[in-house]
Design a protein around this motif. Structure first.
Motif, PDB file in Angstrom:
ATOM      1  N   THR A  77      43.260  16.480  61.915  1.00  0.00           N
ATOM      2  CA  THR A  77      43.679  15.532  62.948  1.00  0.00           C
ATOM      3  C   THR A  77      42.724  14.944  63.452  1.00  0.00           C
ATOM      4  OG1 THR A  77      45.857  16.947  63.356  1.00  0.00           O
ATOM      5  CG2 THR A  77      45.112  15.317  65.030  1.00  0.00           C
ATOM      6  N   LEU A  78      42.716  13.462  63.339  1.00  0.00           N
ATOM      7  CA  LEU A  78      41.522  12.749  63.904  1.00  0.00           C
ATOM      8  C   LEU A  78      42.138  12.519  65.297  1.00  0.00           C
ATOM      9  CD1 LEU A  78      40.497  10.311  61.155  1.00  0.00           C
ATOM     10  CD2 LEU A  78      40.144  12.669  61.442  1.00  0.00           C
ATOM     11  N   SER A  79      41.272  12.971  66.367  1.00  0.00           N
ATOM     12  CA  SER A  79      41.712  12.706  67.738  1.00  0.00           C
ATOM     13  C   SER A  79      40.639  12.254  68.796  1.00  0.00           C
ATOM     14  CB  SER A  79      42.042  14.322  68.390  1.00  0.00           C
ATOM     15  OG  SER A  79      42.510  13.959  69.840  1.00  0.00           O
ATOM     16  N   GLY A  80      40.573  12.130  70.111  1.00  0.00           N
ATOM     17  CA  GLY A  80      39.519  11.610  70.849  1.00  0.00           C
ATOM     18  C   GLY A  80      39.692  12.170  72.298  1.00  0.00           C
ATOM     19  N   GLY A  81      38.979  11.151  72.995  1.00  0.00           N
ATOM     20  CA  GLY A  81      38.749   9.856  72.794  1.00  0.00           C
ATOM     21  C   GLY A  81      39.638   8.734  72.021  1.00  0.00           C
ATOM     22  N   GLU A  82      39.328   7.896  71.437  1.00  0.00           N
ATOM     23  CA  GLU A  82      40.338   7.004  70.594  1.00  0.00           C
ATOM     24  C   GLU A  82      39.635   6.751  69.226  1.00  0.00           C
ATOM     25  OE1 GLU A  82      43.463   5.905  71.008  1.00  0.00           O
ATOM     26  OE2 GLU A  82      42.996   5.460  68.914  1.00  0.00           O
ATOM     27  N   VAL A  83      40.323   7.287  68.285  1.00  0.00           N
ATOM     28  CA  VAL A  83      39.877   7.224  67.019  1.00  0.00           C
ATOM     29  C   VAL A  83      39.829   5.821  66.604  1.00  0.00           C
ATOM     30  CG1 VAL A  83      42.403   7.730  66.067  1.00  0.00           C
ATOM     31  CG2 VAL A  83      40.300   8.094  64.489  1.00  0.00           C
ATOM     32  N   LEU A  84      40.709   4.980  66.927  1.00  0.00           N
ATOM     33  CA  LEU A  84      40.866   3.397  66.502  1.00  0.00           C
ATOM     34  C   LEU A  84      39.629   2.789  66.725  1.00  0.00           C
ATOM     35  CD1 LEU A  84      43.244   1.948  65.002  1.00  0.00           C
ATOM     36  CD2 LEU A  84      43.733   4.442  65.999  1.00  0.00           C
ATOM     37  N   MET A  85      38.704   3.315  67.992  1.00  0.00           N
ATOM     38  CA  MET A  85      37.470   2.736  68.147  1.00  0.00           C
ATOM     39  C   MET A  85      36.433   2.583  67.140  1.00  0.00           C
ATOM     40  SD  MET A  85      36.942   2.796  72.324  1.00  0.00           S
ATOM     41  CE  MET A  85      35.799   1.735  72.299  1.00  0.00           C
ATOM     42  N   GLN A  86      36.607   3.455  66.234  1.00  0.00           N
ATOM     43  CA  GLN A  86      35.722   3.733  65.003  1.00  0.00           C
ATOM     44  C   GLN A  86      36.479   3.497  63.838  1.00  0.00           C
ATOM     45  OE1 GLN A  86      31.960   6.291  65.806  1.00  0.00           O
ATOM     46  NE2 GLN A  86      33.543   7.144  67.460  1.00  0.00           N
ATOM     47  N   ALA A  87      37.516   2.632  63.751  1.00  0.00           N
ATOM     48  CA  ALA A  87      38.351   2.458  62.799  1.00  0.00           C
ATOM     49  C   ALA A  87      37.901   2.537  61.307  1.00  0.00           C
ATOM     50  CB  ALA A  87      39.489   1.376  63.024  1.00  0.00           C
ATOM     51  N   GLY A  88      36.547   1.939  61.093  1.00  0.00           N
ATOM     52  CA  GLY A  88      36.075   1.765  59.782  1.00  0.00           C
ATOM     53  C   GLY A  88      35.708   3.098  59.059  1.00  0.00           C
TER      54      GLY A  88
END
Ligand code: SF4
Length: 243
Positions: A77-88
């Motif tokens: 699972t990719l979690s955060g913070g917000e994973v979409l901030m490092q989407a690449g």
């Protein structure tokens, strides 16, 4: 794609971030500022807590537990913070996990430009999406940002037949009244959502604020327990929403 991502933790044997036994990868940086955030060290995208990782490094750690994923129906699972901030970087990692046959989940607030979101979710098997408030103004009060893009992106994920679990972090004085539960059910019914998760407010982050020397808006607010949410939960069940 950036060569490296800034992460603040990789946690093995997680049981709370999707199905089965999982490795949770915590990305640093978040566009929200939730008053109750349990990971204040994750919010700033700069260094402090955490370090830079390559895709290879993260893969190496994730692959170590493949037998546990297979045994338990788990994955990463990719979690955060917000994973979409490092989407690449996250996309490259998700693709490598997919090639390795590992189930891929994300935990997100779904706050990202819609074009980025639409592309990103094609690389994910399961989405846990936090829905913090049904009301735009209250959402801004609690998180610093509007809920409009988050809800539009949630709808996009549903429209694309993705496997989605909306999750409400139930926060005292913010969204924990029975009236709030009623408004959430109205929203979810309109979106044809039949199953959600409730995450009762906890104080696990309290000490981190003290350590970071920043004021904690939820100081001294009592934690909620599963039994405190019985009536709240019933509101959803009564409307046919599995909770
Ligand atoms: S979205 Fe999550 S990480 Fe970001 S501020 Fe809110 S609780 Fe913290």
């Amino acid at each position: 794609m950036p060569d490296k991502a800034l992460l603040f933790n990789i946690q093995k044997f997680s049981l709370h971030d999707g199905p089965g036994i999982r490795t949770a990868v915590f990305f640093k940086g978040c566009p929200l500022r939730c008053r109750w955030c349990a990971n204040p060290e994750s919010q700033e995208a700069g260094l402090g807590a955490g370090r830079y990782y390559t895709v290879e490094e993260v893969m190496e750690t994730c692959l170590q537990d493949r037998p546990f994923y297979e045994e338990s129906g788990g994955g990463v699972t990719l979690s955060g913070g917000e994973v979409l901030m490092q989407a690449g970087f996250a996309t490259a990692l998700l693709d490598r996990l997919g090639e390795a046959g590992i189930h891929r989940a994300i935990e997100t607030s779904a706050l990202a430009p819609p074009a980025v979101w639409q592309k990103f979710i094609t690389h994910v098997d399961f989405l846990i999406i936090d829905v913090k408030h049904y009301n735009r103004e209250r959402h801004i009060e609690g998180t610093g940002v509007s809920n409009e893009t988050c809800l539009a992106n949630l709808q996009t994920a549903l429209d694309n037949s993705k496997s989605v679990l909306p999750r409400i972090p139930v926060i005292p004085g913010f969204n924990n009244s029975l009236k709030d539960a009623g408004e959430f059910t109205r929203l979810f019914t309109a979106m044809r959502i039949s199953k959600i998760e409730l995450l009762p407010f906890h104080q696990f982050g309290e000490k981190k604020y003290a350590d970071l020397g920043i004021p904690y808006p939820m100081q001294g607010v009592p934690q909620l327990h599963r039994e405190d949410l019985a009536l709240y939960r019933q509101v959803f069940i009564d409307k046919g929403i599995e909770t």
